[in-house]
Structures are given as C-alpha cells and as structure tokens.
Design a protein around this motif. Structure first.
Motif, PDB file in Angstrom:
ATOM      1  N   VAL A 102       0.675  -1.175   0.101  1.00 48.19           N
ATOM      2  CA  VAL A 102      -0.042  -0.140   0.069  1.00 48.19           C
ATOM      3  C   VAL A 102       0.788   1.167   0.127  1.00 48.19           C
ATOM      4  O   VAL A 102       1.795   1.232   0.659  1.00 48.19           O
ATOM      5  CB  VAL A 102      -1.018  -0.037   1.282  1.00 48.19           C
ATOM      6  CG1 VAL A 102      -0.063   0.048   2.620  1.00 48.19           C
ATOM      7  CG2 VAL A 102      -2.032   1.166   1.213  1.00 48.19           C
ATOM      8  N   GLY A 103       0.685   2.352  -0.816  1.00 41.64           N
ATOM      9  CA  GLY A 103       1.157   3.642  -0.635  1.00 41.64           C
ATOM     10  C   GLY A 103       2.627   3.522  -1.339  1.00 41.64           C
ATOM     11  O   GLY A 103       3.364   4.307  -0.556  1.00 41.64           O
ATOM     12  N   GLY A 104       2.930   2.561  -1.811  1.00 39.47           N
ATOM     13  CA  GLY A 104       4.349   2.644  -2.490  1.00 39.47           C
ATOM     14  C   GLY A 104       5.257   1.665  -1.581  1.00 39.47           C
ATOM     15  O   GLY A 104       6.557   1.418  -1.688  1.00 39.47           O
ATOM     16  N   ARG A 105       4.804   1.238  -0.686  1.00 42.02           N
ATOM     17  CA  ARG A 105       5.250   0.154   0.527  1.00 42.02           C
ATOM     18  C   ARG A 105       5.078  -1.239   0.251  1.00 42.02           C
ATOM     19  O   ARG A 105       4.110  -1.513  -0.179  1.00 42.02           O
ATOM     20  CB  ARG A 105       4.945   0.540   1.795  1.00 42.02           C
ATOM     21  CG  ARG A 105       5.225   1.964   2.245  1.00 42.02           C
ATOM     22  CD  ARG A 105       6.800   2.471   2.151  1.00 42.02           C
ATOM     23  NE  ARG A 105       7.723   1.720   2.923  1.00 42.02           N
ATOM     24  CZ  ARG A 105       7.849   2.128   4.244  1.00 42.02           C
ATOM     25  NH1 ARG A 105       7.418   3.185   4.758  1.00 42.02           N
ATOM     26  NH2 ARG A 105       8.879   1.637   5.030  1.00 42.02           N
ATOM     27  N   SER A 106       6.106  -2.225   0.564  1.00 46.47           N
ATOM     28  CA  SER A 106       5.836  -3.417  -0.117  1.00 46.47           C
ATOM     29  C   SER A 106       4.936  -4.274   1.121  1.00 46.47           C
ATOM     30  O   SER A 106       4.476  -3.558   2.232  1.00 46.47           O
ATOM     31  CB  SER A 106       7.062  -4.184   0.033  1.00 46.47           C
ATOM     32  OG  SER A 106       7.581  -4.312   1.170  1.00 46.47           O
ATOM     33  N   LYS A 107       4.593  -5.423   0.747  1.00 51.59           N
ATOM     34  CA  LYS A 107       3.660  -6.244   1.674  1.00 51.59           C
ATOM     35  C   LYS A 107       4.638  -6.501   2.861  1.00 51.59           C
ATOM     36  O   LYS A 107       3.966  -6.520   3.734  1.00 51.59           O
ATOM     37  CB  LYS A 107       3.473  -7.421   0.882  1.00 51.59           C
ATOM     38  CG  LYS A 107       2.703  -8.588   1.587  1.00 51.59           C
ATOM     39  CD  LYS A 107       2.186  -9.682   0.895  1.00 51.59           C
ATOM     40  CE  LYS A 107       1.453 -10.558   1.735  1.00 51.59           C
ATOM     41  NZ  LYS A 107       0.918 -12.148   0.958  1.00 51.59           N
TER      42      LYS A 107
ATOM     43  N   ALA B 144      -2.572   3.675   3.297  1.00 51.23           N
ATOM     44  CA  ALA B 144      -1.430   4.414   3.086  1.00 51.23           C
ATOM     45  C   ALA B 144      -1.320   5.738   3.662  1.00 51.23           C
ATOM     46  O   ALA B 144      -2.342   6.521   3.971  1.00 51.23           O
ATOM     47  CB  ALA B 144      -1.312   4.700   1.551  1.00 51.23           C
ATOM     48  N   GLY B 145      -0.149   6.087   4.300  1.00 52.28           N
ATOM     49  CA  GLY B 145       0.052   7.282   5.196  1.00 52.28           C
ATOM     50  C   GLY B 145       0.795   8.454   4.427  1.00 52.28           C
ATOM     51  O   GLY B 145       1.055   8.132   2.849  1.00 52.28           O
ATOM     52  N   LYS B 146       0.965   9.384   4.609  1.00 51.48           N
ATOM     53  CA  LYS B 146       1.777  10.491   3.897  1.00 51.48           C
ATOM     54  C   LYS B 146       3.249  10.210   3.842  1.00 51.48           C
ATOM     55  O   LYS B 146       3.701   9.562   4.683  1.00 51.48           O
ATOM     56  CB  LYS B 146       1.737  11.900   4.654  1.00 51.48           C
ATOM     57  CG  LYS B 146       0.130  12.181   4.674  1.00 51.48           C
ATOM     58  CD  LYS B 146       0.110  13.687   5.607  1.00 51.48           C
ATOM     59  CE  LYS B 146      -1.341  14.273   5.520  1.00 51.48           C
ATOM     60  NZ  LYS B 146      -1.408  15.592   6.064  1.00 51.48           N
TER      61      LYS B 146
ATOM     62  N   LEU C 248      -4.760   4.008  19.194  1.00 49.55           N
ATOM     63  CA  LEU C 248      -3.353   4.355  18.764  1.00 49.55           C
ATOM     64  C   LEU C 248      -3.541   4.531  17.125  1.00 49.55           C
ATOM     65  O   LEU C 248      -4.021   3.854  16.650  1.00 49.55           O
ATOM     66  CB  LEU C 248      -2.458   3.261  19.070  1.00 49.55           C
ATOM     67  CG  LEU C 248      -2.142   2.669  20.692  1.00 49.55           C
ATOM     68  CD1 LEU C 248      -1.268   1.540  20.706  1.00 49.55           C
ATOM     69  CD2 LEU C 248      -1.754   3.928  21.386  1.00 49.55           C
ATOM     70  N   ASP C 249      -2.606   5.638  16.965  1.00 45.09           N
ATOM     71  CA  ASP C 249      -2.601   5.967  15.539  1.00 45.09           C
ATOM     72  C   ASP C 249      -0.900   5.891  15.242  1.00 45.09           C
ATOM     73  O   ASP C 249      -0.420   6.737  16.191  1.00 45.09           O
ATOM     74  CB  ASP C 249      -2.999   7.255  15.101  1.00 45.09           C
ATOM     75  CG  ASP C 249      -4.562   7.339  14.615  1.00 45.09           C
ATOM     76  OD1 ASP C 249      -5.079   5.768  14.205  1.00 45.09           O
ATOM     77  OD2 ASP C 249      -5.086   8.383  15.062  1.00 45.09           O
ATOM     78  N   LEU C 250      -0.598   4.879  14.641  1.00 39.92           N
ATOM     79  CA  LEU C 250       1.064   4.821  14.484  1.00 39.92           C
ATOM     80  C   LEU C 250       1.512   4.651  13.019  1.00 39.92           C
ATOM     81  O   LEU C 250       0.578   4.507  12.156  1.00 39.92           O
ATOM     82  CB  LEU C 250       1.387   3.422  15.175  1.00 39.92           C
ATOM     83  CG  LEU C 250       0.938   3.221  16.357  1.00 39.92           C
ATOM     84  CD1 LEU C 250       1.221   1.649  16.730  1.00 39.92           C
ATOM     85  CD2 LEU C 250       1.805   4.020  17.517  1.00 39.92           C
ATOM     86  N   GLU C 251       2.814   5.013  12.794  1.00 40.28           N
ATOM     87  CA  GLU C 251       3.202   4.951  11.254  1.00 40.28           C
ATOM     88  C   GLU C 251       4.443   4.230  11.131  1.00 40.28           C
ATOM     89  O   GLU C 251       5.280   4.356  12.019  1.00 40.28           O
ATOM     90  CB  GLU C 251       3.189   6.285  10.733  1.00 40.28           C
ATOM     91  CG  GLU C 251       2.057   7.173  10.176  1.00 40.28           C
ATOM     92  CD  GLU C 251       2.351   8.359   9.523  1.00 40.28           C
ATOM     93  OE1 GLU C 251       1.451   8.784   9.031  1.00 40.28           O
ATOM     94  OE2 GLU C 251       3.425   8.798   9.393  1.00 40.28           O
ATOM     95  N   LEU C 252       4.723   3.519  10.230  1.00 37.23           N
ATOM     96  CA  LEU C 252       5.849   2.980   9.849  1.00 37.23           C
ATOM     97  C   LEU C 252       6.367   4.030   8.661  1.00 37.23           C
ATOM     98  O   LEU C 252       6.030   3.620   7.602  1.00 37.23           O
ATOM     99  CB  LEU C 252       6.117   1.517   9.348  1.00 37.23           C
ATOM    100  CG  LEU C 252       7.225   0.888   8.918  1.00 37.23           C
ATOM    101  CD1 LEU C 252       8.208   0.834  10.368  1.00 37.23           C
ATOM    102  CD2 LEU C 252       7.142  -0.272   8.470  1.00 37.23           C
ATOM    103  N   SER C 253       7.368   5.093   8.897  1.00 34.84           N
ATOM    104  CA  SER C 253       7.643   6.049   8.030  1.00 34.84           C
ATOM    105  C   SER C 253       8.807   5.537   7.383  1.00 34.84           C
ATOM    106  O   SER C 253       9.413   4.359   7.655  1.00 34.84           O
ATOM    107  CB  SER C 253       7.965   7.118   8.930  1.00 34.84           C
ATOM    108  OG  SER C 253       7.122   7.846   9.701  1.00 34.84           O
ATOM    109  N   ASP C 254       8.857   6.189   5.967  1.00 32.24           N
ATOM    110  CA  ASP C 254       9.769   5.786   5.096  1.00 32.24           C
ATOM    111  C   ASP C 254      11.271   6.669   5.117  1.00 32.24           C
ATOM    112  O   ASP C 254      11.163   7.803   5.334  1.00 32.24           O
ATOM    113  CB  ASP C 254       9.539   6.106   3.692  1.00 32.24           C
ATOM    114  CG  ASP C 254      10.373   5.857   2.609  1.00 32.24           C
ATOM    115  OD1 ASP C 254      11.255   5.054   2.817  1.00 32.24           O
ATOM    116  OD2 ASP C 254      10.302   6.161   1.296  1.00 32.24           O
ATOM    117  N   PRO C 255      12.339   5.823   5.654  1.00 36.33           N
ATOM    118  CA  PRO C 255      13.457   6.305   6.163  1.00 36.33           C
ATOM    119  C   PRO C 255      14.105   7.346   4.850  1.00 36.33           C
ATOM    120  O   PRO C 255      15.070   8.343   5.159  1.00 36.33           O
ATOM    121  CB  PRO C 255      14.421   5.273   6.424  1.00 36.33           C
ATOM    122  CG  PRO C 255      13.615   4.265   6.626  1.00 36.33           C
ATOM    123  CD  PRO C 255      12.232   4.315   5.675  1.00 36.33           C
TER     124      PRO C 255
END
Length: 369
Positions: free
Chosen positions: A161-166, A255-257, A291-298
């Motif tokens: 989703v959102g350009g991130r892999s499974k 998908a997040g920002k 909770l609202d959490l994100e795994l952000s893109d480094p």
C-alpha cells in the motif's frame, strides 16, 4: 313372627310404616337368590370345559372378550408425552440446537464472539446479571464472550500500500500487535515493571513521546502519566484474578503521507482484580486504547528504519479512581466507601466501543463493570 320391630320398645325411635315397608322391599330385592336348575347345569358344564382347557365360546355366549393389552401402555406414553411437551413449552432451550430458532439458548449466549472487523455502532447488549467471583471473574460482563488475551489481537492480511511493500506492511502490523501486548497484557507490565519491549518498538528519534513516557515510568505526574500508554496496577493494592484478560478490538491500515504505512488500533481490555490483602471480592476495570502509528519511510523522513512513530495515543479507563496521578490504576470495589466528592462527569458505559474516547474528558460514573 312379624319383621316389624315391637312398638313398645322404649330404647329405639319409632319408624313410620311406609319407610319400614320400603326398606323391607329393597332388602328382599337385593338378597341373593338360589340359582335355577338350568343355571346350575350350565355353570357345571362351563367349569368342566375350563378344566379340560376347552374354549368357553358358544353360540349363546358369543366370543370371549379379548383383552386390549396395549391400551395401558399407550395411556402411560401419552401422559409422559404431555409432561414433556409442557416442560419444553416452559423452557425451549432444553432441546439441543434451538430448533425453534429463538436464538436465546444458554450456549449461544456464552459462545465466543467473532473477531471485530468494523467499528461498532452501539454498545454491547446487557449480559445476564451475575456477581464476579474468583472462579468466574467475568460473570455478568459482556466481555465474557470476548477473546482471551493475545488471541483477541488479530492483524489483518498484509498487502502492499502507498508505495510500500507487503513485507513493510506486515512489519508495521506485527510491531503494532507486539506493542499492544507488551503494554497491556504482559504480567510484568501489569505489576509495574518497566515495559522494555514496548519502548523498544517506538522510534528513539521521536524524542518527545519517549521522553514523556520514560519520565512517567520513573516519576509519575499528571503531565507525565505512564497510564497514557501502559496498564499498571500497584501490587501492594490489587492483583489480577487468574491469567486471562479479555480483549476486543481491531487493527486497520492504509497509506500514510510520504510513503508511510499508517496503522490504526482500537482495543478494549477488561481486567478482573481483587485486593492484595487476601479479600475475595472481585471487581473489573475496563481500559480502552486508541493508537495511530506509522512506519515511516527513511528515505523521506529522519526516522529509524523498522521503528514506529506515534501520532496519537488516547485511553479511557472505566472504574478507576479519578484525579490520582501516581502511575497506577485504582479499581473501585462495590464495598468501597466513598472517600471523595461524587464524580462530576456523566454516566457512561465503559464497554461502549462506538463512542469517541477523545470526548471523554470528565471524571464520571460507569454504568456497569
């Protein structure tokens, strides 16, 4: 000699003539009569036939009556059937499988609920009134049908989703589940030990959140409250009953920002507790966490790869003392005497997962525990 009693008897009352005559005629009619010669002959012949084993049927007497052997049996069965119908009419749940479709059998009332997949629109229905005990700490609670502990924290199937892999999505979901478990179900965390696993899941570069949580664990205050993220009970005050904490909720993702995986978690935990002094009185405390959490893109943000960033963490605790900021939940027992002013907030249902807990700011009264 006359049958009429003597009229000069002074010891018996006088009987009128017409009454005495009626009695005499009835006595004569009912007296046994000597059988005729023909009757004596027929009787003797029948006795001799019976002695020889011959049938007693004849053209004058007609067929010998046949005994209906099954009539008594069918009568008894009919009585039993009527009793059974009456019992079932009073309590249909006695029939296995609820054949009448009432949906109110005892087994259905206590069967586990399916996993929550969408946001509920109303609070759970009331459970049958019952007092919680050491053997049945969830008696009278809708949480009795909820999942046990970790089994209730189910992650959805991961997909890109959102350009991130499974794989990235799966990692974000797995880390969220581990955070919920270590912060709310781990026995060490519940008795006040430092939740190192949960702290390690959070991004150390998000210094504001981590510093507040760590400060609250070291020295709790109203501003730095560890209960905002972690469930803790003072072991000198209360202890949990058994090993089961009931859980219900759901985890979703989108998908997040900036190529982030955004994860939303909404869970309610129900803890049965007793006083630490050996009392057997059981009560429950209900804690809901959002909770609202994100795994952000480094590649987009200055974050630590694989760690979660916290965007929101709200909680609502039902049946815990208000305005105490010592880093512990303080469950209220039915036998507790009031020690402060009545709660100023409205009455609310702590099991109601349809409400927005961000609106629950006042210290109110719970409608059930």
């Amino acid at each position: 000699m006359s049958d009429k009693p003597s009229e000069d008897s002074s010891s018996t009352p006088e009987v009128p003539d017409d009454v005495w005559e009626q009695f005499a005629r009835a006595n004569e009619r009912d007296a046994p009569k000597e059988p005729s010669a023909r009757a004596r002959m027929v009787t003797e012949r029948l006795r001799q036939q019976e002695a020889r084993g011959e049938t007693a049927e004849g053209w004058r007497t007609g067929p010998a009556p046949r005994r209906k052997r099954g009539r008594g049996v069918w009568t008894a069965l009919g009585v039993l059937l009527a009793v059974a119908v009456a019992v079932v009419a009073l309590k249909p749940s006695l029939i296995p499988g609820d054949p009448f479709g009432s949906g109110s059998s005892d087994s259905a009332a206590e069967s586990p609920l399916p996993d929550e997949t969408v946001a509920p629109t109303a609070p759970p229905s009331a459970a049958a009134p019952a007092t919680p005990t050491l053997d049945d700490p969830f008696a009278g609670s809708p949480a009795k049908r909820w999942a046990d502990g970790q089994a209730g924290i189910v992650v959805p199937k991961a997909e890109a989703v959102g350009g991130r892999s499974k794989a990235d999505v799966a990692q974000a979901l797995r880390s969220t589940r581990e955070l919920l478990i270590d912060a709310n179900l781990d026995p060490a965390t519940l008795r006040g030990e430092r939740p190192e696993k949960a702290l390690d899941i959070l991004d150390p570069k998000q210094s504001g959140v981590l510093s507040e949580l760590k400060a609250g664990l070291s020295k709790p205050t109203e501003k730095h409250d560890p209960l905002a993220m972690f469930t803790r009970f003072d072991p000198d005050e209360v202890r949990t009953v058994g090993d089961v904490v009931k859980t219900r909720g759901r985890i979703t993702f989108e998908a997040g920002k900036g190529r982030a995986v955004a994860v939303h978690a909404d869970y309610t935990f129900v803890y049965p507790v007793v006083r630490a002094d050996g009392s057997t009185e059981v009560t429950r405390i209900i804690v809901r966490r959002v909770l609202d959490l994100e795994l952000s893109d480094p590649a987009t943000y200055d974050v630590t790869p694989g760690k979660l960033t916290v965007l929101r963490y709200d909680r609502d605790a039902g049946n815990s003392a208000c305005d105490i900021h010592d880093g512990w939940f303080h469950p209220q027992f039915p036998s507790d005497a009031p020690t402060s002013a009545p709660p100023s907030g409205p009455t609310s249902d702590p099991y109601d997962r349809s409400k927005d807990i961000r609106q629950e700011k006042d210290c109110g009264t719970v409608s059930r525990v």
